[in-house]
Design a protein around this motif. Structure first.
Motif, short mmCIF file in Angstrom:
data_model
loop_
_atom_site.label_atom_id
_atom_site.label_comp_id
_atom_site.label_asym_id
_atom_site.label_seq_id
_atom_site.Cartn_x
_atom_site.Cartn_y
_atom_site.Cartn_z
N VAL A 66 3.47 -6.70 2.32
CA VAL A 66 2.39 -7.13 3.22
C VAL A 66 1.92 -8.52 2.79
O VAL A 66 1.75 -8.79 1.59
N ILE A 67 1.76 -9.40 3.78
CA ILE A 67 1.21 -10.72 3.49
C ILE A 67 -0.24 -10.71 3.96
O ILE A 67 -0.52 -10.42 5.13
N LYS A 68 -1.15 -10.99 3.01
CA LYS A 68 -2.58 -10.96 3.34
C LYS A 68 -3.17 -12.35 3.14
O LYS A 68 -2.63 -13.16 2.39
N TYR A 69 -4.29 -12.61 3.77
CA TYR A 69 -4.96 -13.90 3.58
C TYR A 69 -6.35 -13.67 3.02
O TYR A 69 -7.10 -12.87 3.57
N GLU A 70 -6.63 -14.32 1.90
CA GLU A 70 -7.93 -14.17 1.26
C GLU A 70 -8.42 -15.56 0.89
O GLU A 70 -7.69 -16.31 0.22
N GLN A 74 -2.67 -17.32 0.72
CA GLN A 74 -1.75 -16.21 0.97
C GLN A 74 -1.62 -15.31 -0.25
O GLN A 74 -1.46 -15.80 -1.36
N LYS A 75 -1.70 -14.01 -0.02
CA LYS A 75 -1.47 -13.05 -1.11
C LYS A 75 -0.25 -12.21 -0.74
O LYS A 75 -0.14 -11.74 0.39
N THR A 76 0.66 -12.05 -1.68
CA THR A 76 1.86 -11.25 -1.43
C THR A 76 1.66 -9.89 -2.08
O THR A 76 1.48 -9.79 -3.31
N ILE A 77 1.66 -8.85 -1.25
CA ILE A 77 1.37 -7.50 -1.74
C ILE A 77 2.64 -6.65 -1.62
O ILE A 77 3.18 -6.49 -0.53
N ASP A 82 -0.77 -6.71 -5.88
CA ASP A 82 -0.76 -8.15 -5.64
C ASP A 82 0.24 -8.80 -6.62
O ASP A 82 -0.01 -8.84 -7.83
N SER A 84 1.47 -11.97 -6.24
CA SER A 84 1.49 -13.41 -5.95
C SER A 84 1.88 -14.25 -7.17
O SER A 84 2.55 -15.28 -7.02
N VAL A 116 4.45 -13.12 12.91
CA VAL A 116 3.28 -13.90 12.47
C VAL A 116 3.13 -15.14 13.37
O VAL A 116 2.05 -15.47 13.85
#
Ligand code: DC
Length: 220
Positions: A66-70, A74-77, A82, A84, A116
């Protein structure tokens, strides 16, 4: 939808440039290399050879990536963790180049990347964004630099993080990865015919950003 494709070899500075551009343009930045790195990490966790297509096939279709944005980053989960930082490990770099040569891996990652790009104004950085992932992107750039400059940048980056590395070894690894990435059968590292080439060997990051922005603004 505003889609920007930014391709180039490792160490060309594309992720840094893409991150700054995304903030300035208030759009999303997808570092696609992080996705291939996560696939390599998953193979490593499972003790699987990154070039063993059958073994990789066994996990790739339902990889929990899952690619998340915080805070704009970008955070790679991977499997809920995590990763990253872990995916930046030098060991993962070469393995990600190997795993990214497998068609089954590329199919899955490209599908995620296109989703995306269809849903968000964004800048994607990688190797095949302008040629394969988003051939109709409004803007395409290909940024590069000599292998010596790129190895020196990588050396500085890792030493600043406190890692003990050897410049000569990094240079050889960089040359090997360039060769792998540009000689693989599918989606090799290649400048799209309609991409604008920028040689960053003698440019600072902000000069590269300004150059790209001026091209985009010229059009607006
Ligand atoms: O950009 P990077 O160094 O983090 O990428 C890691 C590896 O992933 C690189 O060796 C090539 C591969 N890659 C790819 O094949 N296609 C992309 N779009 C992005 C990266």
């Amino acid at each position: 939808m505003l889609n920007i494709a930014l391709d180039g070899p490792s160490g060309s500075g594309k992720s840094t440039v893409a991150g700054i551009l995304a903030k300035k343009l208030d759009i999303l930045h997808l570092d696609t290399g992080a996705m291939y790195r996560a696939c390599a990490l998953e193979a490593l966790k499972r003790n699987i050879d990154c070039l063993d297509e059958d073994a990789v096939k066994g996990f790739i279709s339902d990889i929990d990536l899952v690619i998340k944005y915080e805070n704009g980053g970008q955070k790679t989960i991977l499997d809920g963790e995590d990763v990253s930082l872990k995916i930046r490990d030098n060991k993962v770099s070469l393995m990600s180049s190997n795993i990214s040569s497998l068609p089954i891996v590329r199919e899955k990652m490209v599908e995620m990347q296109r989703k995306v790009a269809a849903e968000n104004p964004c800048i994607l950085d990688g190797r095949d964004i302008g040629t394969v992932v988003l051939p109709h992107a409004k803007y395409k750039f290909f940024i590069t630099a000599t292998s010596e400059v790129r190895a020196r940048r990588r050396f500085n980056e890792l030493t600043e993080k406190g890692q003990q590395v050897d410049y000569e070894q990094l240079l050889q690894e960089m040359i090997k990865r360039d060769y792998n990435d540009s000689h693989r059968k599918i989606a090799p590292l290649k400048q799209a015919d309609d991409a604008i080439l920028i040689d960053t060997s003698n440019m600072t990051v902000s000069e590269v950003v300004e150059k790209i922005l001026s091209i985009i603004n010229e059009d607006a």
